[in-house]
Design an enzyme around this catalytic site. Structure first.
Site, short mmCIF file in Angstrom:
data_model
loop_
_atom_site.label_atom_id
_atom_site.label_comp_id
_atom_site.label_asym_id
_atom_site.label_seq_id
_atom_site.Cartn_x
_atom_site.Cartn_y
_atom_site.Cartn_z
N LYS A 195 -12.50 -8.43 3.84
CA LYS A 195 -11.26 -9.17 3.95
C LYS A 195 -10.17 -8.23 4.46
O LYS A 195 -10.07 -7.08 4.01
CB LYS A 195 -10.88 -9.72 2.57
CG LYS A 195 -9.66 -10.62 2.52
CD LYS A 195 -9.48 -11.10 1.08
CE LYS A 195 -8.36 -12.11 0.93
NZ LYS A 195 -8.25 -12.61 -0.46
N SER A 254 -8.00 -17.32 -0.93
CA SER A 254 -7.58 -16.82 0.36
C SER A 254 -8.67 -16.12 1.15
O SER A 254 -8.50 -15.84 2.35
CB SER A 254 -6.40 -15.86 0.16
OG SER A 254 -6.78 -14.73 -0.60
N SER A 269 -9.02 -16.42 -5.30
CA SER A 269 -9.28 -16.23 -3.87
C SER A 269 -10.70 -15.82 -3.53
O SER A 269 -11.07 -15.82 -2.36
CB SER A 269 -8.30 -15.22 -3.29
OG SER A 269 -7.01 -15.77 -3.22
#
Length: 452
Positions: free
Chosen positions: A77, A155, A179
């Site tokens: 990420k 996310s 997330s």
């Protein structure tokens, strides 16, 4: 990715000589560039990936692999610092940020285990949404509906889709309010959110420092255990689990079981019933700490909002930069900024009390079992068109996971079937803070019995 599915299959292929780390890395890079993947990855690391893959190839050929992760491709990420790359946080305001001078400790730990870093993945801007929609870098489409573009969850959106589409068997995410767990649930994956202090989080761009955690999105709990060991810098640990587990699974009455979509509720209940038939003790009872936490949020606001506004204080004071941020993210930051001092103090003061209350409510062998997300992935179009629905849906998607973050519960998000339309549904297996080892061992047993 490859014909292999998951980390164990790759390691077996390397050991047998039927798979080669360089070929696997090249295939992952090719798939990351394939049509429909442009919103999944922000940065590809071809030179690094091939260098790491060649080093792994040499070790396997010389019969000296570093362990079961050697040569396994993964993605990160884009909140993790990686030497020579910009940590964009998927925000237009950070496209020209100074590249990181060094890898984050977590990146170094997995590189030391021989893993091959393929690229950095997309996310909700600044990691501040559970939906995965991004105006600047695009929204990775959920792969489970070819006809209707649906949210991937956020996310850690790009990380989830990269694993769901089998570009890589593992992608690292972060989790502050859900997330990792939300995109795991909406993409039919395993997501591992540890207690927040379990891993070194230096070199990871924060959202809310007291709530942030890092962890993997993977295909199996066994894969999550291998990543856990590597992040702790240790050799793989044998986590024993009895054939007929003694652990008690507690389905909490109250908020986390409320307002479930019928298809999600049916999938969860079917999984719980299967676990009961397979030897687990499943009990339904009240767990007041969960409902009290939700009451705190409804009364005082959220701790994540307060801390995110503090992290982004300079941005909030810069109108020109703020104009380049998604207005829905700005609104959430402003709401956090506006929470009055007494409410902030109430949220901070009550947290250790409720964390302690949860630990007291759950015996050491007990784990909570509840739906990760109360709904299946909704269509993107309606969310993009209606800010009010965006805010309402975001709150609903994050409801259960936010409670878990505030209480610092280590949690495994596990797939538990599909709703009536074939969309993934997920369930959470959670324990009191610090009981990570016990939870991972239990997760192996739960996964085994669900697959039996």
């Amino acid at each position: 990715m490859t014909e292999a599915r998951g980390i164990a299959a790759l390691a077996q292929g390397y050991a047998q000589g039927s798979l080669d780390p360089v070929d696997v890395a090249r295939r992952a890079l090719d798939q990351a560039r394939a049509p429909g993947m442009d919103a999944v990855f922000i940065t590809l690391l071809e030179a690094r990936a091939l260098d790491e893959a060649r080093a792994s190839q040499a070790r396997w050929r010389e019969n000296r692999p570093l362990g079961p992760l050697d040569g396994v491709p993964l993605a990160w990420k884009d909140l993790f610092d990686m030497a020579g790359t910009v940590t964009t946080c998927a925000s237009d305001t950070r496209r020209q940020a100074v590249p990181a001078a060094a890898d984050a400790p977590a990146v170094r730990a997995l590189a030391a285990a021989g893993m091959v870093s393929v690229g950095k993945t997309n996310l909700s801007e600044f990691a501040f949404s559970g939906l995965g929609i991004n105006l600047h870098f695009g929204t990775p489409p959920n792969p489970h509906d070819a006809a209707v573009p649906r949210i991937p969850g956020g996310s850690s959106s790009g990380s989830a889709v990269a694993v769901a589409r089998q570009v890589v068997p593992c992608a690292m995410g972060t989790d502050t309010s859900g997330s990792i767990r939300v995109p795991a649930a909406l993409n039919g994956l395993v997501g591992w959110k540890p207690s927040s202090a379990r891993y070194d989080q230096r070199g990871v761009f924060p959202l809310a420092p007291s709530l942030d955690s890092i962890g993997p999105l993977v295909q199996t709990v066994a894969d999550a255990c291998l990543i856990d060991d590597a992040l702790l810098g240790r050799a793989p640990v044998l986590r024993a689990s009895a054939d007929r587990p003694a652990a008690r699974l507690v389905i909490p009455s109250g908020i986390v079981m409320s307002e479930l979509e019928p298809g999600v509720a049916a999938a969860f209940e079917a999984a719980a019933e299967r676990l009961s038939r397979r030897g687990f003790t499943v009990e339904r009872r009240s767990v007041p700490a969960l409902d009290l936490t939700h009451y705190l949020f409804a009364t005082f606001g959220t701790l994540v909002g307060i801390e995110a506004a503090a992290v982004h204080r300079e941005l909030l004071d810069d109108p020109a930069a703020l104009a380049r941020v998604d207005a829905r993210i700005v609104q959430r930051l402003r709401l956090g900024q506006a929470i009055p001092a007494p409410s902030r103090q109430a949220l901070r003061d009550n947290r250790p009390l409720l964390v302690s209350a949860l630990a007291t409510a759950l015996a050491p062998g007990e784990a909570l079992l509840f739906p990760t997300v109360p709904m299946a992935a909704p269509p993107i179009a309606a969310l993009a068109a209606d800010p009010a629905w965006f805010a309402q849906c975001n709150a609903r998607v994050l409801r259960n996971t936010m409670i878990g973050s505030y209480l610092d519960m280590p949690t495994l998000a596990l797939p538990c079937g599909t709703d009536g339309a074939g969309l993934p549904a997920g369930m959470s297996l959670a324990m009191a803070t610090g009981r990570d080892e016990a939870l991972l061992a239990l997760g192996l047993a739960v996964e085994r019995e669900l697959a039996a």
